[in-house]
Design an enzyme around this catalytic site. Structure first.
Site, PDB file in Angstrom:
ATOM      1  N   GLY A  21     -11.976  17.781  -9.818  1.00 33.26           N
ATOM      2  CA  GLY A  21     -10.805  18.654  -9.735  1.00 33.26           C
ATOM      3  C   GLY A  21     -11.077  20.020  -9.133  1.00 33.26           C
ATOM      4  O   GLY A  21     -10.235  20.912  -9.193  1.00 33.26           O
TER       5      GLY A  21
ATOM      6  N   ASN B  36      -7.328   7.490 -11.175  1.00 35.66           N
ATOM      7  CA  ASN B  36      -7.198   7.947 -12.563  1.00 35.66           C
ATOM      8  C   ASN B  36      -6.110   9.017 -12.598  1.00 35.66           C
ATOM      9  O   ASN B  36      -6.330  10.133 -12.136  1.00 35.66           O
ATOM     10  CB  ASN B  36      -8.546   8.515 -13.032  1.00 35.66           C
ATOM     11  CG  ASN B  36      -8.456   9.193 -14.385  1.00 35.66           C
ATOM     12  OD1 ASN B  36      -7.481   9.021 -15.115  1.00 35.66           O
ATOM     13  ND2 ASN B  36      -9.474   9.971 -14.718  1.00 35.66           N
TER      14      ASN B  36
ATOM     15  N   LYS C  41      -4.951  10.442 -15.160  1.00 38.71           N
ATOM     16  CA  LYS C  41      -5.122  11.366 -16.296  1.00 38.71           C
ATOM     17  C   LYS C  41      -3.784  11.534 -17.023  1.00 38.71           C
ATOM     18  O   LYS C  41      -3.030  10.582 -17.134  1.00 38.71           O
ATOM     19  CB  LYS C  41      -5.701  12.705 -15.816  1.00 38.71           C
ATOM     20  CG  LYS C  41      -6.919  12.527 -14.910  1.00 38.71           C
ATOM     21  CD  LYS C  41      -7.649  13.807 -14.666  1.00 38.71           C
ATOM     22  CE  LYS C  41      -8.757  13.579 -13.664  1.00 38.71           C
ATOM     23  NZ  LYS C  41      -9.672  14.709 -13.554  1.00 38.71           N
TER      24      LYS C  41
ATOM     25  N   HIS D 279     -15.141   9.055 -19.689  1.00 38.16           N
ATOM     26  CA  HIS D 279     -14.851  10.091 -18.683  1.00 38.16           C
ATOM     27  C   HIS D 279     -15.338  11.437 -19.217  1.00 38.16           C
ATOM     28  O   HIS D 279     -15.252  11.713 -20.408  1.00 38.16           O
ATOM     29  CB  HIS D 279     -13.342  10.133 -18.403  1.00 38.16           C
ATOM     30  CG  HIS D 279     -13.003  10.977 -17.211  1.00 38.16           C
ATOM     31  ND1 HIS D 279     -12.979  12.347 -17.271  1.00 38.16           N
ATOM     32  CD2 HIS D 279     -12.698  10.642 -15.932  1.00 38.16           C
ATOM     33  CE1 HIS D 279     -12.673  12.815 -16.078  1.00 38.16           C
ATOM     34  NE2 HIS D 279     -12.494  11.808 -15.239  1.00 38.16           N
TER      35      HIS D 279
ATOM     36  N   GLU E  47     -19.781  10.738 -11.704  1.00 35.75           N
ATOM     37  CA  GLU E  47     -18.857  11.839 -11.472  1.00 35.75           C
ATOM     38  C   GLU E  47     -19.500  13.152 -11.916  1.00 35.75           C
ATOM     39  O   GLU E  47     -19.487  13.490 -13.110  1.00 35.75           O
ATOM     40  CB  GLU E  47     -17.571  11.637 -12.265  1.00 35.75           C
ATOM     41  CG  GLU E  47     -16.822  10.366 -11.906  1.00 35.75           C
ATOM     42  CD  GLU E  47     -15.346  10.474 -12.267  1.00 35.75           C
ATOM     43  OE1 GLU E  47     -14.526  10.348 -11.364  1.00 35.75           O
ATOM     44  OE2 GLU E  47     -15.044  10.723 -13.442  1.00 35.75           O
TER      45      GLU E  47
ATOM     46  N   SER F 198     -13.431  14.981  -6.590  1.00 31.46           N
ATOM     47  CA  SER F 198     -12.804  15.589  -5.404  1.00 31.46           C
ATOM     48  C   SER F 198     -12.882  14.700  -4.161  1.00 31.46           C
ATOM     49  O   SER F 198     -13.072  15.199  -3.045  1.00 31.46           O
ATOM     50  CB  SER F 198     -13.407  16.974  -5.124  1.00 31.46           C
ATOM     51  OG  SER F 198     -13.109  17.861  -6.183  1.00 31.46           O
TER      52      SER F 198
ATOM     53  N   GLU G 289     -14.104  14.264 -19.195  1.00 35.30           N
ATOM     54  CA  GLU G 289     -13.103  15.052 -19.931  1.00 35.30           C
ATOM     55  C   GLU G 289     -13.028  14.586 -21.383  1.00 35.30           C
ATOM     56  O   GLU G 289     -12.828  15.390 -22.289  1.00 35.30           O
ATOM     57  CB  GLU G 289     -11.746  14.948 -19.214  1.00 35.30           C
ATOM     58  CG  GLU G 289     -11.769  15.762 -17.928  1.00 35.30           C
ATOM     59  CD  GLU G 289     -10.786  15.315 -16.866  1.00 35.30           C
ATOM     60  OE1 GLU G 289      -9.900  14.500 -17.152  1.00 35.30           O
ATOM     61  OE2 GLU G 289     -10.926  15.795 -15.727  1.00 35.30           O
TER      62      GLU G 289
HETATM   63  C1  PEP Z   1     -11.711  12.154 -12.076  1.00 35.01           C
HETATM   64  O1  PEP Z   1     -11.228  12.850 -12.951  1.00 35.01           O
HETATM   65  O2  PEP Z   1     -12.154  11.031 -12.366  1.00 35.01           O
HETATM   66  C2  PEP Z   1     -11.762  12.682 -10.722  1.00 35.01           C
HETATM   67  C3  PEP Z   1     -12.640  12.183  -9.901  1.00 35.01           C
HETATM   68  O3  PEP Z   1     -10.884  13.697 -10.418  1.00 35.01           O
HETATM   69  P1  PEP Z   1     -10.673  14.404  -8.981  1.00 35.01           P
HETATM   70  O4  PEP Z   1     -10.665  13.311  -7.945  1.00 35.01           O
HETATM   71  O5  PEP Z   1      -9.356  15.095  -9.101  1.00 35.01           O
HETATM   72  O6  PEP Z   1     -11.824  15.336  -8.791  1.00 35.01           O
END
Ligand code: PEP
Length: 248
Positions: A168, A10, A12, A92, A162, A207, A94
């Protein structure tokens, strides 16, 4: 039942035309392993990514629930399909936070995506305060009840767990916590979808990096990963793909 692993990136709101050069290494790695790999770049890069990526599946990061209409700034699932996308992330965290998307809206988006011929990756996950309050399982089960399209099955639907506090941040849940959550998600999917729930892949996201991918991807019922930051470069993403492929 061991399901074919999926590692999806992703991007983003990151990347530009020059960043598409990263797809060369990612597509080459994807072609050499026996798992599914995909990249979800920003909307404007989908068509050029499809043109560059060969057989590597390209996806969107959101779609509208409606097929068309007066929704300025939005993209329909059919538009993603026409641009060459084969999958889309919906719900997601976000977007649930920034755009105040509800479970019902996420489910409608997933249904629209599936109707347009896309694979829908439905994201769920608890915040840190919800986990601290001992409510992580209840929160995620509630999100599944509200967000999962009842007609979903393994070919059209993927779930991504998630934890919001792991996205992040460089922090990840313990292996035991991931195992507990993924097992609970599997049970809930079976409750919602019946036998079809056993065939829906459950990705872990938050992460995931080259140095923790093998441990996370080895957990039972972790059928792949949704990767944010580490999907932006082939140097970081390819080792995660290879770790998933080694586990199979
Ligand atoms: C995400 O936003 O779906 C995600 C898993 O981000 P990150 O791997 O940067 O934590």
């Amino acid at each position: 039942m061991a399901l074919r692993k999926l590692v999806a990136g992703n991007w983003k709101m990151n990347g530009n035309r020059a960043a598409l050069d990263e797809l060369d290494g990612i597509a080459a790695a994807a072609a050499s392993v026996d798992i599914d790999v995909a990249i979800c770049p920003p909307f404007t890069l989908i068509a050029p990514a499809v043109a560059k990526a060969g057989a590597l599946p390209i996806g969107g990061q959101d779609c509208h629930a409606s097929a068309k209409g007066a929704h300025t700034g939005c993209i329909s699932a059919a538009m993603l399909n026409e641009a060459g996308a084969t999958l889309v992330i919906v719900g997601h965290s976000e977007r649930r936070a920034d755009q105040h998307e509800t479970d019902a809206e996420v489910r409608a988006k997933a249904e629209a995506a599936i109707a347009a011929g896309l694979i829908a990756i439905v994201c769920v996950g608890e915040t840190e305060s919800e986990r601290d309050a001992g409510r992580a399982l209840a929160v995620v089960e509630g999100q599944l009840d509200g967000s999962i399209p009842p007609a979903g099955e393994g070919k059209t639907l993927v779930v991504a767990y998630e934890p919001v506090w792991a996205i992040g941040t460089g922090r990840t849940p313990s292996v035991a916590d991931v195992a507990e959550m993924h097992a609970a998600i599997r049970v809930r999917l079976t409750t919602i979808l019946g036998e079809r729930g056993a065939g829906v892949r459950i990705l872990y996201g938050g992460s995931v990096k080259p140095d923790n991918a093998a441990e996370l991807l080895s957990v039972p019922d972790v059928d792949g990963a949704l990767v944010g930051g580490a999907s932006l470069t082939a140097a970081l993403f390819v080792p995660i793909v290879e770790a998933a492929a080694a586990i199979g």
